[in-house]
Motif scaffolding. Structure first.
Motif, short mmCIF file in Angstrom:
data_model
loop_
_atom_site.label_atom_id
_atom_site.label_comp_id
_atom_site.label_asym_id
_atom_site.label_seq_id
_atom_site.Cartn_x
_atom_site.Cartn_y
_atom_site.Cartn_z
N GLU A 157 -3.62 -7.63 -1.61
CA GLU A 157 -2.40 -7.41 -2.40
C GLU A 157 -2.63 -6.51 -3.62
O GLU A 157 -2.28 -6.85 -4.74
N VAL A 158 -3.25 -5.37 -3.36
CA VAL A 158 -3.47 -4.39 -4.42
C VAL A 158 -2.89 -3.03 -4.05
O VAL A 158 -2.37 -2.31 -4.91
N CYS A 159 -2.95 -2.68 -2.76
CA CYS A 159 -2.51 -1.31 -2.39
C CYS A 159 -1.03 -1.24 -2.03
O CYS A 159 -0.42 -0.19 -2.13
N GLY A 160 -0.45 -2.33 -1.60
CA GLY A 160 0.99 -2.36 -1.26
C GLY A 160 1.33 -1.81 0.11
O GLY A 160 2.49 -1.86 0.53
N SER A 161 0.34 -1.27 0.83
CA SER A 161 0.67 -0.57 2.08
C SER A 161 1.14 -1.48 3.21
O SER A 161 1.79 -1.03 4.13
N CYS A 162 0.80 -2.77 3.16
CA CYS A 162 1.16 -3.67 4.27
C CYS A 162 2.53 -4.33 4.06
O CYS A 162 2.85 -5.29 4.76
N CYS A 192 -0.72 -9.07 4.08
CA CYS A 192 -2.10 -9.56 3.91
C CYS A 192 -2.16 -10.89 3.17
O CYS A 192 -3.12 -11.64 3.32
N GLN A 198 3.98 -8.79 1.14
CA GLN A 198 2.78 -8.18 1.72
C GLN A 198 2.27 -9.05 2.88
O GLN A 198 2.14 -10.28 2.75
N SER A 222 -2.16 -1.04 6.49
CA SER A 222 -2.82 -1.97 5.56
C SER A 222 -4.07 -1.28 5.06
O SER A 222 -4.56 -0.34 5.68
N ASN A 223 -4.58 -1.76 3.94
CA ASN A 223 -5.78 -1.13 3.39
C ASN A 223 -6.63 -2.15 2.65
O ASN A 223 -7.63 -2.63 3.15
N CYS A 224 -6.18 -2.57 1.47
CA CYS A 224 -7.04 -3.40 0.61
C CYS A 224 -7.22 -4.83 1.11
O CYS A 224 -8.23 -5.46 0.87
N LEU A 225 -6.23 -5.36 1.79
CA LEU A 225 -6.19 -6.75 2.27
C LEU A 225 -6.25 -7.77 1.14
O LEU A 225 -6.66 -8.92 1.34
S1 FES Z 1 -3.30 -4.43 2.56
FE1 FES Z 1 -3.15 -3.80 0.49
S2 FES Z 1 -1.53 -5.02 -0.26
FE2 FES Z 1 -1.83 -5.77 1.74
#
Ligand code: FES
Ligand code: SF4
Ligand code: SF4
Length: 249
Positions: free
Chosen positions: A66-71, A83, A81, A61-64
């Motif tokens: 819903e912008v980075c998509g990593s989660c 987050c 996502q 996870s990164n942005c928390l």
């Molecule tokens: S942490 Fe970035 S989209 Fe969920």
């Protein structure tokens, strides 16, 4: 009154080659909890529901927001996502699995390198000559800008590929997100200089012709990107390109 709890069932995998297995956890309920906050609670106290101390669960996870998509993961059978998955809005036990279309790194972490390789293949960027001041960019009509803005919200999360019946670990289908990025960069007045190159990149094996038009991708995109419009447009453009190639022979 007993404290409210959150029950989670998590598919785990210790390394890329290990066999997956399931573990169940219980964490205290907190208002506005989401799946990431539950995973953080498990990380602080990695004890299963049956009281075994285990390795903490890993996830990305990164942005928390819903912008980075990593989660991105599969939550109660639906790819989304973590987050923005609020516990109050989902059924318990909350079942968490890694996406199935990408290699698992560990637990809920997957390797989405294939998506970024596909973006590289289609030159999903606008070329500039250097870092010197090249003045104002070309003017774009508002309608083009609005469409491009929507397409630019893609966060390479992988939801559309997880849902796509054509996208498998075994094949090399590029997938809806990539086709949509071809449209985004071909619509840019400067990016259009590489239009033919991008179209050629999606005309071969694993390209647009392999899309079965099931439209599962557009249903799951968290950014509401009009993926089927992009697929239709790139499909038309590649047919024209094919014709042009034949005439130029
Ligand atoms: S942490 Fe970035 S989209 Fe969920
Ligand atoms: S339309 Fe269907 S086959 Fe084509 S990319 Fe979307 S889900 Fe996959
Ligand atoms: S098109 Fe939508 S679902 Fe697919 S990667 Fe981009 S944001 Fe995710």
């Amino acid at each position: 009154m007993p404290p409210k709890i959150i029950q989670l069932k998590i598919k785990r995998q210790d390394n890329p080659k290990a066999k997956p297995y399931w573990q169940e956890f219980v964490v205290p309920y907190k208002p506005l909890s989401n799946v990431i906050s539950c995973l953080q609670d498990i990380q602080k106290n990695p004890v299963t529901q049956s009281k075994s101390t285990v390795n903490p669960v890993t996830w990305d996870s990164n942005c928390l927001e819903e912008v980075c998509g990593s989660c991105t993961m599969v939550i109660n059978g639906r790819v989304r996502q973590a987050c923005t998955a609020l516990i109050d809005n989902i059924e318990q036990p909350v079942v968490l699995e890694p996406m199935s279309k990408f290699p698992v790194v560990r637990d809920l972490q997957v390797d989405r390198t294939r998506m970024f390789r596909a973006l590289k293949k289609v030159k999903a960027w606008v070329d500039i000559d250097g870092s010197h001041d090249i003045g104002e960019g070309p003017i774009m009509p508002d309608s083009v800008r609005a469409t491009r803005y929507t397409l630019s919200e893609c966060m390479t999360c992988g939801c559309c590929l997880e849902a796509c019946p054509q996208y498998t670990k075994e094949n090399d289908f590029l997938g809806a997100a990539t086709f949509s990025q071809v449209r985004l960069f071909n619509m840019h007045p400067t990016g259009a200089m590489e239009k033919e190159e991008r179209l050629e990149a999606v005309m071969g094996k694993g390209g647009i012709a392999d899309c079965g038009n099931a439209q599962a991708c557009v249903e799951v995109c968290p950014k509401n990107i009009p993926l089927t419009d992009s697929i239709a447009e790139i499909g038309r453009d590649t047919s024209l390109q094919l014709l042009k190639n034949l005439l130029m022979k």
